[in-house]
Motif scaffolding. Sequence first.
Motif, PDB file in Angstrom:
ATOM      1  N   MET A 122     -53.205  21.376  24.170  1.00 50.19           N
ATOM      2  CA  MET A 122     -52.388  21.164  22.997  1.00 50.19           C
ATOM      3  C   MET A 122     -51.655  19.835  23.140  1.00 50.19           C
ATOM      4  O   MET A 122     -51.124  19.516  24.200  1.00 50.19           O
ATOM      5  CB  MET A 122     -51.390  22.319  22.866  1.00 50.19           C
ATOM      6  CG  MET A 122     -50.365  22.142  21.807  1.00 50.19           C
ATOM      7  SD  MET A 122     -50.620  22.818  20.169  1.00 50.19           S
ATOM      8  CE  MET A 122     -51.883  23.980  20.286  1.00 50.19           C
ATOM      9  N   GLU A 123     -51.627  19.061  22.074  1.00 48.34           N
ATOM     10  CA  GLU A 123     -50.983  17.754  22.108  1.00 48.34           C
ATOM     11  C   GLU A 123     -49.643  17.819  21.380  1.00 48.34           C
ATOM     12  O   GLU A 123     -49.553  18.302  20.254  1.00 48.34           O
ATOM     13  CB  GLU A 123     -51.873  16.710  21.437  1.00 48.34           C
ATOM     14  CG  GLU A 123     -51.315  15.320  21.519  1.00 48.34           C
ATOM     15  CD  GLU A 123     -52.243  14.287  20.909  1.00 48.34           C
ATOM     16  OE1 GLU A 123     -51.735  13.253  20.462  1.00 48.34           O
ATOM     17  OE2 GLU A 123     -53.459  14.533  20.885  1.00 48.34           O
ATOM     18  N   PHE A 124     -48.606  17.364  22.054  1.00 49.44           N
ATOM     19  CA  PHE A 124     -47.266  17.317  21.480  1.00 49.44           C
ATOM     20  C   PHE A 124     -46.803  15.874  21.475  1.00 49.44           C
ATOM     21  O   PHE A 124     -47.029  15.139  22.424  1.00 49.44           O
ATOM     22  CB  PHE A 124     -46.289  18.157  22.308  1.00 49.44           C
ATOM     23  CG  PHE A 124     -46.607  19.626  22.306  1.00 49.44           C
ATOM     24  CD1 PHE A 124     -46.218  20.433  21.249  1.00 49.44           C
ATOM     25  CD2 PHE A 124     -47.286  20.207  23.357  1.00 49.44           C
ATOM     26  CE1 PHE A 124     -46.497  21.784  21.250  1.00 49.44           C
ATOM     27  CE2 PHE A 124     -47.569  21.562  23.371  1.00 49.44           C
ATOM     28  CZ  PHE A 124     -47.172  22.357  22.310  1.00 49.44           C
ATOM     29  N   LEU A 125     -46.127  15.464  20.405  1.00 50.38           N
ATOM     30  CA  LEU A 125     -45.630  14.103  20.286  1.00 50.38           C
ATOM     31  C   LEU A 125     -44.116  14.113  20.110  1.00 50.38           C
ATOM     32  O   LEU A 125     -43.553  15.041  19.519  1.00 50.38           O
ATOM     33  CB  LEU A 125     -46.278  13.408  19.089  1.00 50.38           C
ATOM     34  CG  LEU A 125     -47.804  13.324  19.103  1.00 50.38           C
ATOM     35  CD1 LEU A 125     -48.309  12.771  17.783  1.00 50.38           C
ATOM     36  CD2 LEU A 125     -48.281  12.468  20.255  1.00 50.38           C
ATOM     37  N   VAL A 126     -43.464  13.064  20.604  1.00 55.30           N
ATOM     38  CA  VAL A 126     -42.021  12.921  20.449  1.00 55.30           C
ATOM     39  C   VAL A 126     -41.705  12.821  18.952  1.00 55.30           C
ATOM     40  O   VAL A 126     -42.396  12.138  18.201  1.00 55.30           O
ATOM     41  CB  VAL A 126     -41.515  11.669  21.200  1.00 55.30           C
ATOM     42  CG1 VAL A 126     -40.052  11.409  20.896  1.00 55.30           C
ATOM     43  CG2 VAL A 126     -41.731  11.841  22.690  1.00 55.30           C
ATOM     44  N   GLY A 127     -40.686  13.551  18.527  1.00 57.20           N
ATOM     45  CA  GLY A 127     -40.267  13.520  17.125  1.00 57.20           C
ATOM     46  C   GLY A 127     -40.763  14.696  16.312  1.00 57.20           C
ATOM     47  O   GLY A 127     -40.266  14.933  15.215  1.00 57.20           O
ATOM     48  N   GLU A 128     -41.742  15.429  16.834  1.00 57.32           N
ATOM     49  CA  GLU A 128     -42.258  16.581  16.107  1.00 57.32           C
ATOM     50  C   GLU A 128     -41.273  17.743  16.195  1.00 57.32           C
ATOM     51  O   GLU A 128     -40.515  17.858  17.151  1.00 57.32           O
ATOM     52  CB  GLU A 128     -43.603  17.040  16.668  1.00 57.32           C
ATOM     53  CG  GLU A 128     -44.738  16.118  16.344  1.00 57.32           C
ATOM     54  CD  GLU A 128     -46.068  16.630  16.844  1.00 57.32           C
ATOM     55  OE1 GLU A 128     -47.061  16.337  16.191  1.00 57.32           O
ATOM     56  OE2 GLU A 128     -46.108  17.296  17.890  1.00 57.32           O
TER      57      GLU A 128
ATOM     58  N   TRP B 167     -37.285  23.483  17.119  1.00 61.24           N
ATOM     59  CA  TRP B 167     -36.815  22.544  18.126  1.00 61.24           C
ATOM     60  C   TRP B 167     -37.469  21.185  17.890  1.00 61.24           C
ATOM     61  O   TRP B 167     -38.653  21.112  17.593  1.00 61.24           O
ATOM     62  CB  TRP B 167     -37.191  23.032  19.519  1.00 61.24           C
ATOM     63  CG  TRP B 167     -36.548  24.321  19.889  1.00 61.24           C
ATOM     64  CD1 TRP B 167     -36.980  25.579  19.568  1.00 61.24           C
ATOM     65  CD2 TRP B 167     -35.359  24.500  20.642  1.00 61.24           C
ATOM     66  NE1 TRP B 167     -36.130  26.514  20.083  1.00 61.24           N
ATOM     67  CE2 TRP B 167     -35.121  25.877  20.760  1.00 61.24           C
ATOM     68  CE3 TRP B 167     -34.467  23.617  21.253  1.00 61.24           C
ATOM     69  CZ2 TRP B 167     -34.031  26.390  21.444  1.00 61.24           C
ATOM     70  CZ3 TRP B 167     -33.386  24.133  21.939  1.00 61.24           C
ATOM     71  CH2 TRP B 167     -33.176  25.509  22.021  1.00 61.24           C
ATOM     72  N   GLU B 168     -36.714  20.121  18.063  1.00 61.56           N
ATOM     73  CA  GLU B 168     -37.246  18.765  17.990  1.00 61.56           C
ATOM     74  C   GLU B 168     -37.597  18.315  19.394  1.00 61.56           C
ATOM     75  O   GLU B 168     -36.816  18.495  20.331  1.00 61.56           O
ATOM     76  CB  GLU B 168     -36.213  17.811  17.391  1.00 61.56           C
ATOM     77  CG  GLU B 168     -36.707  16.383  17.313  1.00 61.56           C
ATOM     78  CD  GLU B 168     -35.670  15.416  16.773  1.00 61.56           C
ATOM     79  OE1 GLU B 168     -35.960  14.216  16.777  1.00 61.56           O
ATOM     80  OE2 GLU B 168     -34.575  15.857  16.381  1.00 61.56           O
ATOM     81  N   ILE B 169     -38.785  17.728  19.572  1.00 64.30           N
ATOM     82  CA  ILE B 169     -39.225  17.226  20.875  1.00 64.30           C
ATOM     83  C   ILE B 169     -38.628  15.843  21.098  1.00 64.30           C
ATOM     84  O   ILE B 169     -38.863  14.929  20.315  1.00 64.30           O
ATOM     85  CB  ILE B 169     -40.760  17.167  20.960  1.00 64.30           C
ATOM     86  CG1 ILE B 169     -41.359  18.558  20.773  1.00 64.30           C
ATOM     87  CG2 ILE B 169     -41.192  16.560  22.289  1.00 64.30           C
ATOM     88  CD1 ILE B 169     -42.868  18.583  20.705  1.00 64.30           C
ATOM     89  N   LEU B 170     -37.859  15.691  22.175  1.00 62.77           N
ATOM     90  CA  LEU B 170     -37.247  14.406  22.523  1.00 62.77           C
ATOM     91  C   LEU B 170     -37.969  13.718  23.667  1.00 62.77           C
ATOM     92  O   LEU B 170     -37.898  12.497  23.807  1.00 62.77           O
ATOM     93  CB  LEU B 170     -35.772  14.603  22.904  1.00 62.77           C
ATOM     94  CG  LEU B 170     -34.873  15.239  21.836  1.00 62.77           C
ATOM     95  CD1 LEU B 170     -33.464  15.419  22.392  1.00 62.77           C
ATOM     96  CD2 LEU B 170     -34.850  14.398  20.585  1.00 62.77           C
ATOM     97  N   ARG B 171     -38.645  14.496  24.528  1.00 62.89           N
ATOM     98  CA  ARG B 171     -39.351  13.938  25.695  1.00 62.89           C
ATOM     99  C   ARG B 171     -40.545  14.820  25.996  1.00 62.89           C
ATOM    100  O   ARG B 171     -40.454  16.043  25.924  1.00 62.89           O
ATOM    101  CB  ARG B 171     -38.407  13.918  26.899  1.00 62.89           C
ATOM    102  CG  ARG B 171     -39.026  13.389  28.164  1.00 62.89           C
ATOM    103  CD  ARG B 171     -38.007  13.432  29.319  1.00 62.89           C
ATOM    104  NE  ARG B 171     -38.589  13.015  30.565  1.00 62.89           N
ATOM    105  CZ  ARG B 171     -39.219  13.831  31.416  1.00 62.89           C
ATOM    106  NH1 ARG B 171     -39.354  15.102  31.148  1.00 62.89           N
ATOM    107  NH2 ARG B 171     -39.718  13.365  32.532  1.00 62.89           N
ATOM    108  N   VAL B 172     -41.678  14.204  26.326  1.00 64.83           N
ATOM    109  CA  VAL B 172     -42.904  14.928  26.647  1.00 64.83           C
ATOM    110  C   VAL B 172     -43.362  14.521  28.035  1.00 64.83           C
ATOM    111  O   VAL B 172     -43.270  13.369  28.412  1.00 64.83           O
ATOM    112  CB  VAL B 172     -44.009  14.605  25.616  1.00 64.83           C
ATOM    113  CG1 VAL B 172     -45.292  15.331  25.946  1.00 64.83           C
ATOM    114  CG2 VAL B 172     -43.557  14.952  24.215  1.00 64.83           C
ATOM    115  N   GLY B 173     -43.846  15.489  28.791  1.00 69.52           N
ATOM    116  CA  GLY B 173     -44.353  15.242  30.138  1.00 69.52           C
ATOM    117  C   GLY B 173     -44.583  16.581  30.804  1.00 69.52           C
ATOM    118  O   GLY B 173     -44.934  17.552  30.152  1.00 69.52           O
ATOM    119  N   ALA B 174     -44.353  16.651  32.100  1.00 70.39           N
ATOM    120  CA  ALA B 174     -44.451  17.926  32.805  1.00 70.39           C
ATOM    121  C   ALA B 174     -43.346  18.861  32.317  1.00 70.39           C
ATOM    122  O   ALA B 174     -43.516  20.072  32.256  1.00 70.39           O
ATOM    123  CB  ALA B 174     -44.325  17.709  34.308  1.00 70.39           C
TER     124      ALA B 174
END
Length: 60
Positions: free
Chosen positions: A1-7, A22-29
Amino acid sequence: MEFLVGEIVKLKKKHPCGSYEWEILRVGADFRLKCVGCGHQIMVPRKTVEKNFKGKREKI
């Protein structure tokens, strides 16, 4: 699954303020998420987000 900052993602369990989004602010582990309802920020492991993921929409 791909998640992007701002989604904006919707998770299974709601935050104590009553919001599921929830708003995604940072993506990684780990993900940094900000509650859309009250603005509270948390760090959550990627595995937890993928497990509790219900849907997403782009930031307005």
